[in-house]
Motif scaffolding. Sequence first.
Motif, mmCIF file in Angstrom:
data_model
loop_
_atom_site.group_PDB
_atom_site.id
_atom_site.type_symbol
_atom_site.label_atom_id
_atom_site.label_comp_id
_atom_site.label_asym_id
_atom_site.label_seq_id
_atom_site.Cartn_x
_atom_site.Cartn_y
_atom_site.Cartn_z
ATOM 1 N N GLY A 157 0.830 -1.194 0.000
ATOM 2 C CA GLY A 157 0.000 0.000 0.000
ATOM 3 C C GLY A 157 0.867 1.247 0.000
ATOM 4 N N PRO A 158 0.284 2.430 0.218
ATOM 5 C CA PRO A 158 1.063 3.672 0.178
ATOM 6 C C PRO A 158 2.275 3.671 1.110
ATOM 7 C CG PRO A 158 -1.270 4.176 0.127
ATOM 8 C CD PRO A 158 -1.168 2.698 0.375
ATOM 9 N N THR A 159 2.091 3.220 2.353
ATOM 10 C CA THR A 159 3.217 3.210 3.289
ATOM 11 C C THR A 159 4.290 2.231 2.847
ATOM 12 O OG1 THR A 159 1.777 3.845 5.136
ATOM 13 C CG2 THR A 159 3.883 2.839 5.699
ATOM 14 N N GLY A 160 3.885 1.064 2.353
ATOM 15 C CA GLY A 160 4.850 0.085 1.883
ATOM 16 C C GLY A 160 5.625 0.576 0.678
ATOM 17 N N LEU A 161 4.943 1.229 -0.262
ATOM 18 C CA LEU A 161 5.616 1.739 -1.453
ATOM 19 C C LEU A 161 6.605 2.850 -1.097
ATOM 20 C CD1 LEU A 161 2.612 1.833 -3.953
ATOM 21 C CD2 LEU A 161 4.550 0.245 -3.994
ATOM 22 N N TYR A 162 6.198 3.737 -0.209
ATOM 23 C CA TYR A 162 7.130 4.787 0.204
ATOM 24 C C TYR A 162 8.314 4.189 0.955
ATOM 25 C CZ TYR A 162 9.137 9.001 2.109
ATOM 26 O OH TYR A 162 10.027 9.990 2.430
ATOM 27 N N ASP A 190 -1.032 2.009 9.124
ATOM 28 C CA ASP A 190 -2.233 1.694 9.894
ATOM 29 C C ASP A 190 -2.066 0.479 10.793
ATOM 30 O OD1 ASP A 190 -3.527 3.825 8.793
ATOM 31 O OD2 ASP A 190 -4.726 2.667 7.373
ATOM 32 N N ILE A 191 -1.215 -0.472 10.417
ATOM 33 C CA ILE A 191 -1.068 -1.699 11.191
ATOM 34 C C ILE A 191 -0.292 -1.479 12.477
ATOM 35 C CG2 ILE A 191 1.098 -2.459 10.132
ATOM 36 C CD1 ILE A 191 -1.959 -4.648 11.063
ATOM 37 N N ALA A 192 0.431 -0.358 12.599
ATOM 38 C CA ALA A 192 1.260 -0.071 13.769
ATOM 39 C C ALA A 192 0.458 0.717 14.798
ATOM 40 C CB ALA A 192 2.503 0.700 13.363
ATOM 41 N N ASP A 193 0.765 0.470 16.071
ATOM 42 C CA ASP A 193 0.072 1.186 17.137
ATOM 43 C C ASP A 193 1.092 1.682 18.153
ATOM 44 O OD1 ASP A 193 -2.097 2.262 18.487
ATOM 45 O OD2 ASP A 193 -2.328 0.504 19.760
ATOM 46 N N HIS A 194 0.907 2.914 18.611
ATOM 47 C CA HIS A 194 1.735 3.493 19.662
ATOM 48 C C HIS A 194 0.934 4.603 20.303
ATOM 49 C CE1 HIS A 194 2.468 6.851 16.872
ATOM 50 N NE2 HIS A 194 2.754 5.936 15.942
ATOM 51 N N ASP A 195 1.381 5.083 21.450
ATOM 52 C CA ASP A 195 0.671 6.150 22.134
ATOM 53 C C ASP A 195 0.610 7.387 21.250
ATOM 54 O OD1 ASP A 195 0.407 4.493 24.302
ATOM 55 O OD2 ASP A 195 2.075 5.375 25.430
ATOM 56 N N GLY A 196 -0.575 7.978 21.142
ATOM 57 C CA GLY A 196 -0.761 9.154 20.316
ATOM 58 C C GLY A 196 -0.932 8.854 18.843
ATOM 59 N N LYS A 197 -1.175 7.605 18.488
ATOM 60 C CA LYS A 197 -1.294 7.196 17.093
ATOM 61 C C LYS A 197 -2.429 7.929 16.375
ATOM 62 C CE LYS A 197 -0.960 4.445 13.414
ATOM 63 N NZ LYS A 197 0.266 4.259 12.592
ATOM 64 N N VAL A 198 -2.126 8.404 15.161
ATOM 65 C CA VAL A 198 -3.132 8.977 14.267
ATOM 66 C C VAL A 198 -3.002 8.258 12.938
ATOM 67 C CG1 VAL A 198 -3.940 11.049 13.086
ATOM 68 C CG2 VAL A 198 -3.023 11.225 15.407
ATOM 69 N N SER A 199 -4.080 7.655 12.468
ATOM 70 C CA SER A 199 -4.030 6.863 11.232
ATOM 71 C C SER A 199 -4.329 7.731 10.025
ATOM 72 C CB SER A 199 -5.019 5.689 11.316
ATOM 73 O OG SER A 199 -4.598 4.758 12.284
ATOM 74 N N LEU A 200 -3.280 8.238 9.396
ATOM 75 C CA LEU A 200 -3.372 9.006 8.169
ATOM 76 C C LEU A 200 -2.272 8.530 7.226
ATOM 77 C CD1 LEU A 200 -3.775 12.651 9.566
ATOM 78 C CD2 LEU A 200 -5.564 11.274 8.501
ATOM 79 N N ILE A 201 -2.520 8.638 5.928
ATOM 80 C CA ILE A 201 -1.491 8.251 4.962
ATOM 81 C C ILE A 201 -0.208 9.045 5.210
ATOM 82 C CG2 ILE A 201 -0.854 8.304 2.518
ATOM 83 C CD1 ILE A 201 -3.752 7.708 1.829
ATOM 84 N N SER A 202 -0.341 10.344 5.467
ATOM 85 C CA SER A 202 0.836 11.189 5.670
ATOM 86 C C SER A 202 1.620 10.755 6.904
ATOM 87 C CB SER A 202 0.426 12.656 5.782
ATOM 88 O OG SER A 202 -0.537 12.833 6.799
ATOM 89 N N ILE A 203 0.926 10.321 7.939
ATOM 90 C CA ILE A 203 1.597 9.823 9.143
ATOM 91 C C ILE A 203 2.342 8.538 8.813
ATOM 92 C CG2 ILE A 203 1.285 8.957 11.484
ATOM 93 C CD1 ILE A 203 0.785 11.918 11.297
ATOM 94 N N GLY A 204 1.731 7.684 7.990
ATOM 95 C CA GLY A 204 2.383 6.444 7.585
ATOM 96 C C GLY A 204 3.704 6.688 6.881
ATOM 97 N N PHE A 205 3.745 7.736 6.037
ATOM 98 C CA PHE A 205 4.993 8.073 5.355
ATOM 99 C C PHE A 205 6.082 8.430 6.368
ATOM 100 C CE2 PHE A 205 2.412 9.743 1.484
ATOM 101 C CZ PHE A 205 2.196 8.438 1.063
ATOM 102 N N GLY A 206 5.719 9.222 7.359
ATOM 103 C CA GLY A 206 6.693 9.617 8.375
ATOM 104 C C GLY A 206 7.164 8.420 9.188
ATOM 105 N N GLU A 207 6.229 7.549 9.558
ATOM 106 C CA GLU A 207 6.600 6.349 10.308
ATOM 107 C C GLU A 207 7.513 5.450 9.491
ATOM 108 O OE1 GLU A 207 2.583 5.947 13.117
ATOM 109 O OE2 GLU A 207 2.833 4.655 11.363
ATOM 110 N N ALA A 208 7.270 5.371 8.184
ATOM 111 C CA ALA A 208 8.108 4.547 7.307
ATOM 112 C C ALA A 208 9.545 5.063 7.303
ATOM 113 C CB ALA A 208 7.542 4.542 5.891
ATOM 114 N N ALA A 209 9.725 6.393 7.148
ATOM 115 C CA ALA A 209 11.064 6.970 7.141
ATOM 116 C C ALA A 209 11.762 6.747 8.476
ATOM 117 C CB ALA A 209 10.986 8.458 6.813
#
Length: 333
Positions: free
Chosen positions: A24-29, A290-309
């Motif tokens: 998905g988007p996070t995986g591709l990035y 989206d599959i990851a969870d941590h305190d303060g998690k917000v499920s957005l595509i843009s957040i996924g990109f940051g988590e990936a980096a």
Amino acid sequence: MSGLPAATGAGPDVSVDLLIIGAGPTGLYSAYYAGFRGMSVAVADALPEVGGQITALYPEKLVHDVAGFTAVRGQDLVDRLAEQAGQSNPVYLLGHGVTDLDDAGEHIVATTDAGTRITAGAVLVCGGIGNFVPRELPVGSDYLGRGLRYFVPRLDELTGQDVVVVGGGDSALDWALSLEPIASSVTVVHRRTRFRAHERTVEQVHSSSVRVLTPYEVEKISGDGSMSEVVVAGPDGDRISLSAQSVVAALGFIADLGPIERWGLELRRRRILVDRTMRTSRERVFAAGDIADHDGKVSLISIGFGEAALAVNHIASLLDPARSLTPGHSSDA
């Protein structure tokens, strides 16, 4: 980087620095960014094409909250992410659901349901490990395929129809707004007076020609062969009959985690619990999106990109401690 050979192709055995599970988007990035950090990459996904839920469920819908785009069609976003990821020459294992993750010294060996073994220095889980099962509408199940649907891959299939959209989340209201220009009529039915969608989206719906019925629930779907009528009931027993050739039941999805529950990862709220480096309870397994969870998690595509980096940079220093955690700026590369 990890001493493993470069990707050998989508054969029986693949060896890479990093295995990304989920295209998905996070995986591709993640695939692009791992290549930027000098890693060889494989991307595995149970679906037959890249894009994850966007491609499978709403390729025609507009996405409004990705940086750099006022609005971008879902499939166009996927295409651009795939083009960007292509710079890293990833090995794609599409139609390969990962079933097992086994430790092998300083590597992890993943096995797919197609029999492929992937040896990797680390694994980054970005989804693609289970199925998203739609929450079913309590009535009218016999109209599935005859007007009742749970997502709309192609908007033009509903051109000129009277459409009832059931649900109160972002997906429901996004479908309503996307269908408004092409459908004969659009009615949103939600069992609560308050919507769970983004405030701006709610305002757009109320400012549009979409009819909103709250708090109402679908009581009956009828029609001779194909759907022709939907009856909705209010809290006081009042009923409204709506002409409808299609019902889009956007009631959300239940995550079926599948084999993840056998991987020895700590879970919370049916997601993978990670620390501030996006590392899971297993040293060489990370998660983002989206599959990851941590305190303060917000499920957005843009957040996924940051988590990936974030995850990839920590993986880089894990695989090669001589490498800096800080990658520098891409403009300096």
